[in-house]
Design an enzyme around this catalytic site. Structure first.
Site, short mmCIF file in Angstrom:
data_model
loop_
_atom_site.label_atom_id
_atom_site.label_comp_id
_atom_site.label_asym_id
_atom_site.label_seq_id
_atom_site.Cartn_x
_atom_site.Cartn_y
_atom_site.Cartn_z
N ILE A 103 61.00 -30.91 15.87
CA ILE A 103 60.38 -30.89 17.11
C ILE A 103 60.45 -29.05 17.52
CG2 ILE A 103 62.45 -30.56 18.45
CD1 ILE A 103 61.54 -32.44 20.57
N PRO A 125 58.56 -26.48 16.52
CA PRO A 125 57.12 -25.77 16.61
C PRO A 125 56.58 -26.43 18.16
CG PRO A 125 57.45 -26.49 14.39
CD PRO A 125 58.74 -27.20 15.15
N HIS A 143 66.90 -33.64 8.42
CA HIS A 143 66.53 -34.93 8.88
C HIS A 143 67.79 -35.59 9.64
CE1 HIS A 143 63.83 -34.03 5.57
NE2 HIS A 143 62.97 -34.50 6.23
#
Length: 682
Positions: free
Chosen positions: A430, A432, A472
């Site tokens: 998230i 960027p 992740h």
């Protein structure tokens, strides 16, 4: 060149020039708030502004006051913003000069404009993408000439990475957008030789399908005629263009950064002043010196008069601070059937999938895009499975790996009346997109004084599950909750997720939905509670309503405890209370939404039980959960029998890949059980 156009252009240029001069003459009065002016850039700005239509969308930048005048705005309008007055038509005194937002019927539309350099390129491209989508779906207004999106940029901004994302998408999808780059050769004190390997025209050559031209932006006639051809092409052929306009900067970077501090090219810049060039073009067209002088004097008188009026205008009152952070939503109560008779339980990911499918069937304005959500895969979690096949590749489509574009384009899509549902593939990626979420999405409603709320849904798979490793598995809610102006959901089960997606769709504000991927299929031991009977299509669950999952009564003879949590924490808490055989001593509150936050339910429970544990999956230091613990402690202090405690992941930089290390890192039923016992025994 048409004489009426020349006359109008000269009047606008003289007005913009007179404004700059007046601001300099009255520097002490107007420099309380930082401002920049268009001096030197006027010709290209006016050449563009005179040719745009009310159905067009424009994204000016902070030096474009001459462009705004050419749209039909008065000096008085701009001066109200210059002086941060209550009736500033753009923001109500909230943002800088020449940061417009406009929704007048008779003028080009201007969504909220920020100060962040180049950030407007993505929202502007989102508008063009929205225009294209509406044409493909038959949602456009065919009674008017085809609209275009215009993004105005300074040359220094073209080095930003987000500009590349915008150009890439415009070229890839052949969108109807004009990028106007005003090249004055300067950033602030850094010049083009220091900071750019090529100019914007040369840069555009690398984006196949983005046609570019380079012109003298200080020559009004050349600028007008070049833009006339470009705009006609975009209206008819629906493809992107870049116009690189070379202009001089004849005033300060801003009122706070004076040109004499660093400029060594002022004489050369003044030799390219667009004012005498346009004046000569009027003489060549047959205007007399007297007529020209009348235009100049009229502009000066108008500017002086408007300035005197603006100085007397009312300032905002303290209570004006607290308006238009959000637009009211119609979804304020739980409605519809949560558990239809005879329906079967489904996994959480399917509840979300069916919610989106129902919305897309009902609303052609609804579309879904992000990485890998298209027909080939349907999302890495199959959260978009079959949607592209059912609704077509124009409504459900893949984007490049461009989190900034995915998030920021929703500003433009929303502005043209669409409701985008977008996805960041993992919470870890998230980052960027945060620039757009913070700068453009979250502040649009407040800084446009309510004119341009961004109606969008951002879905974010989150949390640790199955040895996902350090990229992740992250939890990011503390960062997102620190972005004011967005609503945030973090459900623990499928029924809540479906109801919250429906509420988010009908909410006119931006919504982030954090969806724990470990709950999607209830494969993690102890998470069967995330499966739900699928609610009916009419079911909606309002934001800001916590669920007392496990309610107890006030007891004096035994110790009692409130556990406040959300997402995966709900399952840890429920299982822990069961293993402790204390379901009649532990009240569990599932927050459901992190903003708005149901503080009333939390405080009522803690005052009843006297003890509180806040459970999060995030590392607890400096977290949302720790801040909530502090709030509870502050409001419930005299009712407490123990300190409010918090349990979260270990405070390490990342979640390791190895399963033993992952288990050591994150909370669990056993860890929550131990902490709850500690608190009950305090």
């Amino acid at each position: 060149m048409n004489k009426d156009i020349l006359k109008k252009a000269y009047s606008k240029l003289c007005t913009a020039k007179a404004m700059t001069e007046l601001y300099e003459e009255n520097f002490k009065q107007v420099s309380k708030y930082v401002h920049a002016t268009s001096r030197g850039h006027e010709a290209i700005q006016i050449a563009l502004g005179l040719q745009l239509l009310p159905q067009d969308y424009t994204f000016p930048y902070y030096r474009d006051d001459a462009m705004l005048l050419s749209f039909g705005l008065e000096p008085f309008d701009l001066m109200l913003q210059l002086l941060a007055k209550k009736d500033d038509p753009f923001s109500g005194g909230r943002t800088y000069y020449s940061h417009p937002s406009l929704k007048d019927d008779d003028k080009p539309k201007i969504p909220h404009q920020s100060s962040a350099t180049g950030m407007q390129a993505i929202p502007a491209t989102g508008v063009a993408m929205g225009m294209q989508y509406k044409e493909l779906q038959g949602l456009n207004d065919s009674s008017v000439e085809n609209p275009i999106s215009v993004c105005s940029l300074g040359d220094a901004s073209v080095t930003e990475g987000e500009i590349a994302e915008a150009f890439q998408m415009a070229a890839l999808k052949q969108m109807p957008i004009l990028y106007l780059v005003q090249d004055n050769g300067w950033d602030i004190s850094a010049n083009e030789a220091e900071t750019r390997a090529q100019n914007a025209y040369e840069y555009a050559q690398g984006f196949h399908g983005l046609e570019a031209i380079s012109i003298d932006g200080a020559n009004f006639t050349e600028s007008y005629e070049a833009l006339e051809k470009v705009i006609k092409t975009i209206r008819e052929e629906r493809r992107p263009f870049l116009v690189h306009a070379k202009v001089p900067l004849l005033n300060h970077h801003t009122s706070g950064v004076r040109m004499e501090w660093y400029r060594d090219d002022l004489d050369e810049a003044r030799s390219r002043d667009p004012y005498p060039v346009l004046k000569q073009q009027l003489l060549d067209a047959g205007f007399s010196e007297k007529e020209i002088l009348e235009i100049e004097n009229s502009a000066k008188e108008k500017v002086q008069s408007d300035f005197e009026r603006a100085l007397k205008a009312e300032d905002p009152k303290p209570e004006d601070l607290f308006t238009n952070d959000f637009v009211p939503t119609t979804i304020t109560e739980e409605q519809g059937t949560r558990a239809p008779e005879g329906a079967e339980k489904v996994v959480m990911v399917d509840c979300a999938l069916f919610a989106v499918e129902e919305l897309m069937k009902k609303h052609k304005e609804c579309l879904l895009y992000g990485q890998d959500v298209g027909g080939r895969l349907g999302g890495v979690f199959r959260e978009a499975a079959t949607l592209a096949q059912k609704f077509g590749d124009d409504r459900v489509f893949n984007t490049p790996i461009q989190e900034a574009f995915i998030v920021g384009s929703t500003v433009g899509m929303s502005a043209v009346g669409l409701k985008p549902i977008v996805e960041v593939q993992f919470a870890d990626y998230i980052w960027p997109g945060l620039n757009q979420l913070f700068t453009e999405v979250s502040r649009s409603c407040y800084l446009s004084n309510g004119k341009w709320p961004v109606s969008m849904i951002l879905r974010v798979p989150i949390g640790a599950y199955g040895s996902g490793g350090p990229y992740h598995s992250s939890s990011v809610e503390s960062v997102v909750t620190n972005i004011r102006g967005v609503k945030i959901a973090y459900p623990s089960n499928g029924a809540d997720l479906k109801g919250l997606i429906k509420a988010a769709y009908y909410d006119p504000n931006p919504v982030v939905i954090l969806e724990h991927k470990g709950l999607y299929w209830s494969k993690v031991p102890g998470t069967k509670g995330a499966t739900s009977i699928e609610p009916a299509e009419d079911y909606v669950l309002p934001f800001g309503k916590a669920w007392v999952l496990q309610e107890i009564w006030k007891q004096e003879s035994v110790e009692t405890l409130t556990i406040v949590t959300y997402g995966m924490g709900v399952h840890w808490a429920y299982n822990a209370s069961g293993e402790l055989d204390m379901r009649d001593q532990i009240e569990i509150i599932d927050l459901r939404t992190l903003f708005p936050l149901d503080e009333d339910t939390i405080m009522k429970s803690v005052k009843k039980t006297g003890k509180c544990l806040v459970v999060t999956e995030e590392p607890s230091n400096n977290s949302f959960a720790r801040a909530l613990s502090g709030k509870i402690q502050e409001e419930c202090f005299k009712y407490l029998d123990a300190p409010v405690m918090t349990i979260g992941s270990e405070n390490m930089p990342a979640i390791p890949l190895n399963s033993t290390l992952e288990e050591t890192m994150i909370p669990s039923t056993e860890k929550v059980k131990t902490k709850a016992q500690e608190l009950l025994n305090y």
